[in-house]
Design an enzyme around this catalytic site. Structure first.
Site, PDB file in Angstrom:
ATOM      1  N   SER A 158      32.360   9.402 -24.210  1.00 31.81           N
ATOM      2  CA  SER A 158      32.008   8.628 -24.958  1.00 31.81           C
ATOM      3  C   SER A 158      33.158   7.574 -25.746  1.00 31.81           C
ATOM      4  O   SER A 158      32.786   7.083 -26.146  1.00 31.81           O
ATOM      5  CB  SER A 158      30.814   9.180 -26.035  1.00 31.81           C
ATOM      6  OG  SER A 158      30.005   9.907 -26.205  1.00 31.81           O
ATOM      7  N   ARG A 159      33.718   7.296 -24.078  1.00 34.12           N
ATOM      8  CA  ARG A 159      34.749   6.540 -24.627  1.00 34.12           C
ATOM      9  C   ARG A 159      35.924   6.178 -25.662  1.00 34.12           C
ATOM     10  O   ARG A 159      36.961   6.182 -26.386  1.00 34.12           O
ATOM     11  CB  ARG A 159      34.685   5.166 -24.552  1.00 34.12           C
ATOM     12  CG  ARG A 159      34.128   4.288 -23.250  1.00 34.12           C
ATOM     13  CD  ARG A 159      34.907   4.800 -22.613  1.00 34.12           C
ATOM     14  NE  ARG A 159      34.182   3.972 -21.427  1.00 34.12           N
ATOM     15  CZ  ARG A 159      35.227   3.458 -19.582  1.00 34.12           C
ATOM     16  NH1 ARG A 159      36.261   3.611 -20.143  1.00 34.12           N
ATOM     17  NH2 ARG A 159      34.672   3.287 -18.833  1.00 34.12           N
ATOM     18  N   LEU A 160      35.849   8.366 -26.544  1.00 39.40           N
ATOM     19  CA  LEU A 160      36.756   8.536 -27.305  1.00 39.40           C
ATOM     20  C   LEU A 160      37.412   9.277 -27.149  1.00 39.40           C
ATOM     21  O   LEU A 160      37.871  10.865 -28.176  1.00 39.40           O
ATOM     22  CB  LEU A 160      35.193   9.346 -28.446  1.00 39.40           C
ATOM     23  CG  LEU A 160      34.742   8.601 -29.121  1.00 39.40           C
ATOM     24  CD1 LEU A 160      33.216   9.733 -29.965  1.00 39.40           C
ATOM     25  CD2 LEU A 160      35.280   7.300 -30.148  1.00 39.40           C
ATOM     26  N   ASP A 186      32.518   5.001 -16.516  1.00 39.87           N
ATOM     27  CA  ASP A 186      31.408   5.264 -17.666  1.00 39.87           C
ATOM     28  C   ASP A 186      30.229   6.324 -17.555  1.00 39.87           C
ATOM     29  O   ASP A 186      30.286   6.610 -18.765  1.00 39.87           O
ATOM     30  CB  ASP A 186      30.627   3.869 -17.715  1.00 39.87           C
ATOM     31  CG  ASP A 186      31.442   2.648 -17.822  1.00 39.87           C
ATOM     32  OD1 ASP A 186      32.244   2.626 -18.299  1.00 39.87           O
ATOM     33  OD2 ASP A 186      30.873   1.315 -17.355  1.00 39.87           O
TER      34      ASP A 186
END
Length: 209
Positions: free
Chosen positions: A186-188, A3
């Site tokens: 950012s998980r993008l 994360d």
């Protein structure tokens, strides 16, 4: 992926090769150079005629414009499912590189000549194992498998070449989609997919992460 991952350089459409094979070859070569333990390890997902899925890790043994090839016992669970319901998916989980390749496509057996050529290149004990193991079948115990292997050793004693079993061979996955996934912050993440249209043309699409 963690994360707290801060991201790798992105994958832009401009950087992408014009065809999936060239792009896969580029990333596969980079995975080898990265010294991943098994860069050719891929998760193969199949489903039976009722749509019940199963998955396992197999090894990629070759690829070209026709598709990606692995070898197996045709009477194993994956062999039966792939030949009965020939729609499969492959996943290359190159986790240390924050990359993933997902292939969806259809399966066909490779030519027998191709199977025999690959089988001849295998270590002899691996060849014998292909004859000895009733892959995916229930065994009473380990001793039963060892006994089958000893019987196979006796059957093929000497120096004569071991032929490929008739129930063993290659399967080629002809892609309909090949998705290249690159981890980003950012998980993008970047997800770029080659997709074959109904007309047989290939297009490239960007997917939301």
């Amino acid at each position: 992926m963690r994360d707290d991952y801060v991201g790798e350089p992105g994958l832009s459409g401009a950087e992408l090769a014009g065809d999936w094979q060239t792009q896969f070859d580029r990333w596969f070569s980079e995975a080898v150079a990265f010294r991943l333990p098994e860069p050719n390890a891929m998760v193969l997902a199949t489903a039976d005629v009722a749509g019940r899925p199963s998955a396992r890790t197999v090894l990629l043994k070759g690829y070209d414009e026709r598709g990606l090839v692995f070898f197996t016992n045709y009477e194993s669970r994956k062999g039966v499912e792939a030949l009965t319901n020939p729609y499969v998916s492959l996943v290359f989980p190159w986790i240390p590189m924050h990359r993933q390749v997902v292939v969806c496509g259809t399966v066909t057996p490779v030519d027998r000549e191709e199977t025999e050529a690959y089988f001849a290149s295998r270590p002899r004990r691996s060849q014998l194992g292909a004859w000895a193991s009733p892959q995916s079948r229930v065994l009473p115990d380990r001793a039963a498998l060892d006994q089958r292997f000893q019987a196979t050793l006796d059957r093929f004693a000497g120096d004569e070449p071991v032929p490929a079993p008739p129930h063993w061979g290659g399967l080629r996955v002809a892609p309909t989609t090949v998705e290249f996934w690159q981890g980003r912050a950012s998980r993008l993440h970047d997800r770029l997919r080659y997709r074959r249209t109904d007309e047989g043309e290939w297009i490239i699409e960007r997917l939301a992460p």
